[in-house]
Design a protein around this motif. Structure first.
Motif, mmCIF file in Angstrom:
data_model
loop_
_atom_site.group_PDB
_atom_site.id
_atom_site.type_symbol
_atom_site.label_atom_id
_atom_site.label_comp_id
_atom_site.label_asym_id
_atom_site.label_seq_id
_atom_site.Cartn_x
_atom_site.Cartn_y
_atom_site.Cartn_z
ATOM 1 N N CYS A 1 0.850 -1.191 0.000
ATOM 2 C CA CYS A 1 0.000 0.000 0.000
ATOM 3 C C CYS A 1 0.886 1.242 0.000
ATOM 4 C CB CYS A 1 -0.909 -0.001 1.229
ATOM 5 S SG CYS A 1 -1.966 1.465 1.343
ATOM 6 N N THR A 2 0.555 2.201 -0.817
ATOM 7 C CA THR A 2 1.377 3.401 -0.945
ATOM 8 C C THR A 2 1.149 4.404 0.180
ATOM 9 O OG1 THR A 2 -0.304 4.359 -2.409
ATOM 10 C CG2 THR A 2 1.531 3.195 -3.449
ATOM 11 N N HIS A 3 0.343 4.022 1.162
ATOM 12 C CA HIS A 3 0.134 4.912 2.303
ATOM 13 C C HIS A 3 1.259 4.723 3.328
ATOM 14 C CE1 HIS A 3 -2.195 5.922 6.202
ATOM 15 N NE2 HIS A 3 -1.673 7.027 5.700
ATOM 16 N N LEU A 4 1.293 3.560 3.985
ATOM 17 C CA LEU A 4 2.329 3.289 4.984
ATOM 18 C C LEU A 4 2.979 1.927 4.819
ATOM 19 C CD1 LEU A 4 0.736 4.822 8.215
ATOM 20 C CD2 LEU A 4 2.584 5.759 6.835
ATOM 21 N N GLY A 5 2.787 1.303 3.649
ATOM 22 C CA GLY A 5 3.530 0.087 3.346
ATOM 23 C C GLY A 5 2.921 -1.210 3.812
ATOM 24 N N CYS A 6 1.643 -1.231 4.152
ATOM 25 C CA CYS A 6 0.995 -2.493 4.510
ATOM 26 C C CYS A 6 0.749 -3.328 3.251
ATOM 27 C CB CYS A 6 -0.328 -2.224 5.227
ATOM 28 S SG CYS A 6 -0.132 -1.411 6.831
ATOM 29 N N VAL A 7 0.443 -4.600 3.457
ATOM 30 C CA VAL A 7 0.176 -5.504 2.343
ATOM 31 C C VAL A 7 -1.343 -5.607 2.150
ATOM 32 C CG1 VAL A 7 0.449 -7.825 1.424
ATOM 33 C CG2 VAL A 7 2.284 -6.794 2.808
ATOM 34 N N PRO A 8 -1.862 -5.151 1.017
ATOM 35 C CA PRO A 8 -3.317 -5.218 0.779
ATOM 36 C C PRO A 8 -3.801 -6.649 0.568
ATOM 37 C CG PRO A 8 -2.238 -3.574 -0.631
ATOM 38 C CD PRO A 8 -1.155 -4.421 -0.038
ATOM 39 N N ILE A 9 -5.120 -6.819 0.674
ATOM 40 C CA ILE A 9 -5.777 -8.108 0.459
ATOM 41 C C ILE A 9 -6.413 -8.096 -0.927
ATOM 42 C CG2 ILE A 9 -7.521 -9.707 1.315
ATOM 43 C CD1 ILE A 9 -7.223 -8.391 4.061
ATOM 44 N N ALA A 10 -6.166 -9.147 -1.703
ATOM 45 C CA ALA A 10 -6.688 -9.220 -3.071
ATOM 46 C C ALA A 10 -8.170 -9.554 -3.073
ATOM 47 C CB ALA A 10 -5.907 -10.248 -3.873
ATOM 48 N N HIS A 11 -8.857 -9.096 -4.126
ATOM 49 C CA HIS A 11 -10.278 -9.366 -4.346
ATOM 50 C C HIS A 11 -11.153 -8.808 -3.209
ATOM 51 C CE1 HIS A 11 -9.016 -11.856 -7.647
ATOM 52 N NE2 HIS A 11 -8.410 -12.713 -6.842
ATOM 53 N N GLU A 12 -10.710 -7.752 -2.602
ATOM 54 C CA GLU A 12 -11.478 -7.143 -1.519
ATOM 55 C C GLU A 12 -11.606 -5.641 -1.792
ATOM 56 O OE1 GLU A 12 -12.985 -8.636 0.876
ATOM 57 O OE2 GLU A 12 -12.162 -10.646 0.603
ATOM 58 N N GLY A 13 -12.441 -4.986 -1.020
ATOM 59 C CA GLY A 13 -12.636 -3.553 -1.163
ATOM 60 C C GLY A 13 -13.845 -3.209 -2.003
ATOM 61 N N ASP A 14 -14.144 -1.935 -2.062
ATOM 62 C CA ASP A 14 -15.333 -1.465 -2.763
ATOM 63 C C ASP A 14 -15.212 -1.527 -4.281
ATOM 64 O OD1 ASP A 14 -16.307 -0.960 -0.252
ATOM 65 O OD2 ASP A 14 -15.983 1.223 -0.329
ATOM 66 N N PHE A 15 -14.018 -1.751 -4.793
ATOM 67 C CA PHE A 15 -13.826 -1.697 -6.245
ATOM 68 C C PHE A 15 -13.289 -3.018 -6.802
ATOM 69 C CE2 PHE A 15 -13.575 2.513 -4.440
ATOM 70 C CZ PHE A 15 -14.432 3.243 -5.247
ATOM 71 N N GLY A 16 -13.353 -4.073 -5.993
ATOM 72 C CA GLY A 16 -13.032 -5.409 -6.488
ATOM 73 C C GLY A 16 -11.575 -5.671 -6.782
ATOM 74 N N GLY A 17 -10.693 -4.794 -6.321
ATOM 75 C CA GLY A 17 -9.269 -5.009 -6.582
ATOM 76 C C GLY A 17 -8.515 -5.430 -5.334
ATOM 77 N N TYR A 18 -8.026 -4.439 -4.590
ATOM 78 C CA TYR A 18 -7.265 -4.710 -3.371
ATOM 79 C C TYR A 18 -7.760 -3.791 -2.251
ATOM 80 C CZ TYR A 18 -4.084 -6.876 -6.731
ATOM 81 O OH TYR A 18 -3.558 -7.643 -7.741
ATOM 82 N N TYR A 19 -7.637 -4.304 -1.033
ATOM 83 C CA TYR A 19 -8.062 -3.528 0.125
ATOM 84 C C TYR A 19 -6.960 -3.607 1.182
ATOM 85 C CZ TYR A 19 -10.453 -2.316 4.478
ATOM 86 O OH TYR A 19 -10.795 -1.761 5.691
#
Length: 215
Positions: free
Chosen positions: A159-177
């Motif tokens: 994640c370009t915010h603070l470097g966490c690892v996003p989860i695939a196929h999640e979130g409001d837009f079907g990509g990463y959360y």
């Protein structure tokens, strides 16, 4: 008159002692320490100039050569110290067989100590990503510029915010959360919601046939 005669006799006596003192001291002979080309003190120095210069040049060339080899050795030693470790060099470039990743599968690999996401995107995700207008994006980038093959999305899983690892196929837009602070990314890895300032990074990669090469 007596004073002047006395002074004259005094200086005459002193001069006599000085001459006797100097004539008793023999001048040292340095012939043993002279170069062969300068044994004769009556010979002009210009006649032996070439031989003396040759010796000086030879000494200078020898010292210069030794110094250069010493500097070379030090530079090689420093380069070996700062050279990356073998395991780092091994991870500098990786090859991935794309046929092993089924459709709609987001595979994760380790590359240069970071997670690498490779998503085999289905047609519906491709259509959704390319239908988004640039005006709706915080960090405007078309999907065409972020992928070399529409079926494959290759991004760093950070994640370009603070470097966490996003989860695939999640979130409001079907990509990463991103579960840390709630950033949402679409099917092209572009930020759509949350505190992330920019899109997920796309590393340098090439796709040749069935092989993906990253790095």
């Amino acid at each position: 008159m007596l004073l002047r005669l006395g002074s004259r006799n005094f200086y005459r006596t002193v001069s006599v002692f000085q001459r006797q003192a100097h004539t008793d001291i023999k001048c040292p002979d340095f012939s043993e320490y002279r170069r062969n080309s300068a044994k004769d003190p009556t010979v002009k120095s210009s006649t032996t100039e070439d031989s003396r210069k040759l010796l000086s040049y030879a000494i200078s060339a020898t010292l210069t050569t030794v110094s250069l080899y010493a500097i070379k050795g030090e530079l090689i030693r420093d380069a070996m110290v700062f050279m990356p470790a073998a395991n780092v060099l091994a991870e500098a470039q990786i090859e991935i067989k794309l046929s092993d990743i089924p459709e709609d599968k987001n595979a994760t690999f380790k590359w240069r100590g970071k997670p690498l996401f490779v998503w085999h995107r289905p047609e519906r995700v491709i259509r959704q990503a390319r239908a988004v207008p640039l005006s709706a994006l915080r960090d405007p980038q078309t999907d065409e510029k972020r992928v070399k093959d529409p079926k494959w999305l290759v991004v760093l899983g950070i994640c370009t915010h603070l470097g966490c690892v996003p989860i695939a196929h999640e979130g409001d837009f079907g990509g990463y959360y991103c579960p840390c602070h709630g950033s949402h990314f679409d099917g092209s890895g572009r930020v759509r919601k949350g505190p992330a300032p920019t899109n997920m990074e796309v590393p340098h990669y090439d796709i040749v046939g069935d092989t993906l090469t990253v790095g």
